[in-house]
Design a protein around this motif. Structure first.
Motif, PDB file in Angstrom:
ATOM      1  N   ALA A  57       0.800  -1.222   0.000  1.00 27.04           N
ATOM      2  CA  ALA A  57       0.000   0.000   0.000  1.00 27.04           C
ATOM      3  C   ALA A  57       0.836   1.277   0.000  1.00 27.04           C
ATOM      4  CB  ALA A  57      -0.947  -0.005   1.199  1.00 27.04           C
ATOM      5  N   SER A  58       1.871   1.325   0.831  1.00 24.65           N
ATOM      6  CA  SER A  58       2.645   2.561   0.969  1.00 24.65           C
ATOM      7  C   SER A  58       3.981   2.515   0.232  1.00 24.65           C
ATOM      8  CB  SER A  58       2.904   2.839   2.459  1.00 24.65           C
ATOM      9  OG  SER A  58       3.650   1.776   3.050  1.00 24.65           O
ATOM     10  N   LEU A  59       4.183   1.486  -0.569  1.00 23.97           N
ATOM     11  CA  LEU A  59       5.479   1.322  -1.228  1.00 23.97           C
ATOM     12  C   LEU A  59       5.588   2.242  -2.444  1.00 23.97           C
ATOM     13  CD1 LEU A  59       8.094  -0.303  -1.033  1.00 23.97           C
ATOM     14  CD2 LEU A  59       7.086  -1.987  -2.561  1.00 23.97           C
ATOM     15  N   THR A  60       6.634   3.035  -2.479  1.00 23.69           N
ATOM     16  CA  THR A  60       6.880   3.937  -3.603  1.00 23.69           C
ATOM     17  C   THR A  60       8.272   3.687  -4.173  1.00 23.69           C
ATOM     18  OG1 THR A  60       7.827   5.671  -2.192  1.00 23.69           O
ATOM     19  CG2 THR A  60       5.436   5.699  -2.536  1.00 23.69           C
ATOM     20  N   MET A  61       8.494   4.191  -5.366  1.00 23.34           N
ATOM     21  CA  MET A  61       9.814   4.074  -5.992  1.00 23.34           C
ATOM     22  C   MET A  61      10.852   4.811  -5.143  1.00 23.34           C
ATOM     23  SD  MET A  61       9.385   2.346  -8.911  1.00 23.34           S
ATOM     24  CE  MET A  61      10.168   2.810 -10.458  1.00 23.34           C
ATOM     25  N   GLN A  62      10.456   5.949  -4.584  1.00 23.14           N
ATOM     26  CA  GLN A  62      11.369   6.713  -3.746  1.00 23.14           C
ATOM     27  C   GLN A  62      11.751   5.935  -2.502  1.00 23.14           C
ATOM     28  OE1 GLN A  62      12.825   9.710  -4.437  1.00 23.14           O
ATOM     29  NE2 GLN A  62      14.011   9.305  -2.574  1.00 23.14           N
ATOM     30  N   ARG A  63      10.768   5.260  -1.903  1.00 20.13           N
ATOM     31  CA  ARG A  63      11.032   4.446  -0.696  1.00 20.13           C
ATOM     32  C   ARG A  63      11.998   3.316  -1.033  1.00 20.13           C
ATOM     33  NH1 ARG A  63      12.442   2.644   3.331  1.00 20.13           N
ATOM     34  NH2 ARG A  63      11.292   1.538   4.964  1.00 20.13           N
ATOM     35  N   ILE A  64      11.825   2.710  -2.185  1.00 18.99           N
ATOM     36  CA  ILE A  64      12.717   1.633  -2.606  1.00 18.99           C
ATOM     37  C   ILE A  64      14.123   2.168  -2.827  1.00 18.99           C
ATOM     38  CG2 ILE A  64      13.184  -0.032  -4.446  1.00 18.99           C
ATOM     39  CD1 ILE A  64      10.076  -0.144  -4.817  1.00 18.99           C
ATOM     40  N   ALA A  65      14.221   3.325  -3.493  1.00 18.91           N
ATOM     41  CA  ALA A  65      15.529   3.926  -3.758  1.00 18.91           C
ATOM     42  C   ALA A  65      16.255   4.238  -2.460  1.00 18.91           C
ATOM     43  CB  ALA A  65      15.355   5.199  -4.586  1.00 18.91           C
ATOM     44  N   GLU A  66      15.529   4.757  -1.482  1.00 18.95           N
ATOM     45  CA  GLU A  66      16.144   5.056  -0.181  1.00 18.95           C
ATOM     46  C   GLU A  66      16.646   3.794   0.494  1.00 18.95           C
ATOM     47  OE1 GLU A  66      13.043   7.016   1.886  1.00 18.95           O
ATOM     48  OE2 GLU A  66      13.264   8.923   0.815  1.00 18.95           O
ATOM     49  N   HIS A  67      15.884   2.720   0.357  1.00 21.21           N
ATOM     50  CA  HIS A  67      16.279   1.457   0.992  1.00 21.21           C
ATOM     51  C   HIS A  67      17.528   0.878   0.330  1.00 21.21           C
ATOM     52  CE1 HIS A  67      15.259  -1.806   3.737  1.00 21.21           C
ATOM     53  NE2 HIS A  67      15.552  -2.675   2.784  1.00 21.21           N
ATOM     54  N   VAL A  68      17.627   1.077  -0.974  1.00 14.32           N
ATOM     55  CA  VAL A  68      18.808   0.594  -1.698  1.00 14.32           C
ATOM     56  C   VAL A  68      20.015   1.487  -1.432  1.00 14.32           C
ATOM     57  CG1 VAL A  68      19.758   0.124  -3.999  1.00 14.32           C
ATOM     58  CG2 VAL A  68      17.393  -0.433  -3.511  1.00 14.32           C
ATOM     59  N   GLY A  69      19.740   2.766  -1.179  1.00 16.00           N
ATOM     60  CA  GLY A  69      20.821   3.730  -1.034  1.00 16.00           C
ATOM     61  C   GLY A  69      21.216   4.341  -2.355  1.00 16.00           C
ATOM     62  N   SER A  70      20.232   4.445  -3.268  1.00 21.14           N
ATOM     63  CA  SER A  70      20.502   5.024  -4.579  1.00 21.14           C
ATOM     64  C   SER A  70      19.474   6.121  -4.842  1.00 21.14           C
ATOM     65  CB  SER A  70      20.438   3.961  -5.671  1.00 21.14           C
ATOM     66  OG  SER A  70      19.118   3.479  -5.811  1.00 21.14           O
ATOM     67  N   SER A  71      19.505   6.667  -6.032  1.00 25.39           N
ATOM     68  CA  SER A  71      18.571   7.731  -6.389  1.00 25.39           C
ATOM     69  C   SER A  71      17.296   7.149  -6.976  1.00 25.39           C
ATOM     70  CB  SER A  71      19.213   8.668  -7.405  1.00 25.39           C
ATOM     71  OG  SER A  71      19.445   7.989  -8.622  1.00 25.39           O
ATOM     72  N   ASN A  72      16.227   7.908  -6.848  1.00 23.36           N
ATOM     73  CA  ASN A  72      14.961   7.502  -7.455  1.00 23.36           C
ATOM     74  C   ASN A  72      15.109   7.395  -8.972  1.00 23.36           C
ATOM     75  OD1 ASN A  72      12.008   7.042  -7.240  1.00 23.36           O
ATOM     76  ND2 ASN A  72      11.919   8.920  -8.457  1.00 23.36           N
ATOM     77  N   ALA A  73      15.946   8.257  -9.535  1.00 24.90           N
ATOM     78  CA  ALA A  73      16.153   8.256 -10.994  1.00 24.90           C
ATOM     79  C   ALA A  73      16.736   6.924 -11.463  1.00 24.90           C
ATOM     80  CB  ALA A  73      17.069   9.403 -11.382  1.00 24.90           C
ATOM     81  N   LEU A  74      17.607   6.315 -10.649  1.00 19.27           N
ATOM     82  CA  LEU A  74      18.209   5.043 -11.041  1.00 19.27           C
ATOM     83  C   LEU A  74      17.159   3.941 -11.069  1.00 19.27           C
ATOM     84  CD1 LEU A  74      20.772   3.471 -11.739  1.00 19.27           C
ATOM     85  CD2 LEU A  74      21.070   3.025  -9.289  1.00 19.27           C
ATOM     86  N   VAL A  75      16.276   3.924 -10.077  1.00 15.85           N
ATOM     87  CA  VAL A  75      15.209   2.916 -10.045  1.00 15.85           C
ATOM     88  C   VAL A  75      14.300   3.084 -11.255  1.00 15.85           C
ATOM     89  CG1 VAL A  75      13.284   1.986  -8.717  1.00 15.85           C
ATOM     90  CG2 VAL A  75      15.311   2.830  -7.523  1.00 15.85           C
ATOM     91  N   VAL A  76      13.950   4.317 -11.555  1.00 11.36           N
ATOM     92  CA  VAL A  76      13.098   4.588 -12.714  1.00 11.36           C
ATOM     93  C   VAL A  76      13.816   4.214 -14.008  1.00 11.36           C
ATOM     94  CG1 VAL A  76      11.924   6.398 -14.016  1.00 11.36           C
ATOM     95  CG2 VAL A  76      11.834   6.401 -11.513  1.00 11.36           C
ATOM     96  N   PHE A  77      15.117   4.479 -14.069  1.00 14.17           N
ATOM     97  CA  PHE A  77      15.895   4.140 -15.261  1.00 14.17           C
ATOM     98  C   PHE A  77      15.829   2.651 -15.559  1.00 14.17           C
ATOM     99  CE2 PHE A  77      19.952   2.509 -16.915  1.00 14.17           C
ATOM    100  CZ  PHE A  77      19.985   3.140 -18.149  1.00 14.17           C
ATOM    101  N   HIS A  78      15.945   1.826 -14.520  1.00 15.71           N
ATOM    102  CA  HIS A  78      15.966   0.378 -14.716  1.00 15.71           C
ATOM    103  C   HIS A  78      14.571  -0.196 -14.989  1.00 15.71           C
ATOM    104  CE1 HIS A  78      20.140  -0.424 -14.040  1.00 15.71           C
ATOM    105  NE2 HIS A  78      20.148   0.082 -12.816  1.00 15.71           N
ATOM    106  N   PHE A  79      13.533   0.354 -14.338  1.00 15.81           N
ATOM    107  CA  PHE A  79      12.222  -0.308 -14.386  1.00 15.81           C
ATOM    108  C   PHE A  79      11.088   0.539 -14.972  1.00 15.81           C
ATOM    109  CE2 PHE A  79      14.641  -2.426 -11.043  1.00 15.81           C
ATOM    110  CZ  PHE A  79      14.495  -3.747 -11.418  1.00 15.81           C
ATOM    111  N   ARG A  80      11.314   1.832 -15.139  1.00 18.62           N
ATOM    112  CA  ARG A  80      10.324   2.727 -15.748  1.00 18.62           C
ATOM    113  C   ARG A  80       9.120   2.999 -14.851  1.00 18.62           C
ATOM    114  NH1 ARG A  80      13.439   4.965 -19.623  1.00 18.62           N
ATOM    115  NH2 ARG A  80      14.378   3.377 -20.966  1.00 18.62           N
ATOM    116  N   SER A  81       8.559   1.952 -14.255  1.00 13.52           N
ATOM    117  CA  SER A  81       7.368   2.135 -13.426  1.00 13.52           C
ATOM    118  C   SER A  81       7.365   1.122 -12.289  1.00 13.52           C
ATOM    119  CB  SER A  81       6.095   1.961 -14.261  1.00 13.52           C
ATOM    120  OG  SER A  81       5.954   0.610 -14.664  1.00 13.52           O
ATOM    121  N   LYS A  82       6.522   1.398 -11.290  1.00 18.41           N
ATOM    122  CA  LYS A  82       6.424   0.482 -10.159  1.00 18.41           C
ATOM    123  C   LYS A  82       5.811  -0.848 -10.586  1.00 18.41           C
ATOM    124  CE  LYS A  82       3.610   1.499  -6.741  1.00 18.41           C
ATOM    125  NZ  LYS A  82       3.074   2.171  -5.528  1.00 18.41           N
TER     126      LYS A  82
END
Length: 233
Positions: A57-82
């Motif tokens: 429910a509360s999972l966002t790309m930004q939350r995932i990026a923070e957990h990985v220790g990377s930028s939100n842009a990198l997550v979006v670059f690899h997967f485009r969407s949640k």
């Protein structure tokens, strides 16, 4: 000095030849691709951990990026969407279960009984070794928004495993001379047990270390094929 140079030249040519042979045998690795694949896997692993612990429910790309220790842009670059990320996660987990199933159920030289016992072991071993993976399967299959993704990626595999187990039950019944065994109900019952146990393990993690799932599955198999399956003590 002229003689030293003349002596050195063949050695240099020899080194070059050896190096060339090594390059022919093992082409240089694509470091950029390796880094990209490692980055993708870190994101998938982080997403699995967050889904298992916090749900969807509360999972966002930004939350995932923070957990990985990377930028939100990198997550979006690899997967485009949640949604694409969720598909990648579910596909990864499905591939892992399939690999374990192949090693335990489809190994060469196994009898139908051994293959079916491998299927029993596969369900329990997967849950014990990777409880967070099981939690993610449960979350995906019980959340309305993600259920469509699960139906596309996870459900076909579930149906295939049940069908394969059914064929093994048919072989055992035919080879052992067992009559009157309701194969369809038995194969579906084994499937229900696995999914029920996984759901319960997700709600009550302390139950993962018990042998209830294996004992119950063997009880059903013993009742149908008493000469081929023994009860657990």
């Amino acid at each position: 000095m002229a003689q030293r140079k003349a002596t050195a030249k063949p050695e240099k040519r020899k080194l070059a030849t050896t190096k060339g042979a090594a390059n022919d045998a093992a082409p240089p690795k694509d470091r950029r691709r390796e880094r990209g694949e490692a980055s993708v896997q870190r994101i998938i692993d982080a997403t699995i951990e967050l889904i298992a612990e916090e749900g969807l429910a509360s999972l966002t790309m930004q939350r995932i990026a923070e957990h990985v220790g990377s930028s939100n842009a990198l997550v979006v670059f690899h997967f485009r969407s949640k949604e694409n990320l969720f598909r990648a996660v579910l596909q990864y987990l499905s591939d892992q279960y399939d690999a374990l199933w192949i090693s335990l159920v489809r190994a060469p030289g196994l009898s139908p009984v051994e293959r079916l016992l491998g299927a029993v072991d596969c369900a329990q071993r997967f849950a014990r070794q990777h409880p967070k993976w099981v939690s993610v399967f449960v979350v995906f299959s019980s959340d309305r928004k993600s259920m469509q993704i699960y139906n596309e990626i996870g459900l076909p595999s579930d149906l295939a495993y049940t069908a394969e187990a059914r064929e093994l039950l048919i072989e055992i019944a035919r080879g052992g001379g067992y009559a009157g065994v309701d194969i369809n109900t038995l194969s579906e019952s084994l499937n229900y047990l696995v999914h029920g146990a996984w759901y319960w393990d997700h709600l009550n993690p302390s139950s993962r270390d018990t042998n209830v799932l294996r004992k119950t599955m063997l009880l059903l198999l013993h009742q149908a094929f008493p000469r081929h399956f023994e009860l657990m003590p």
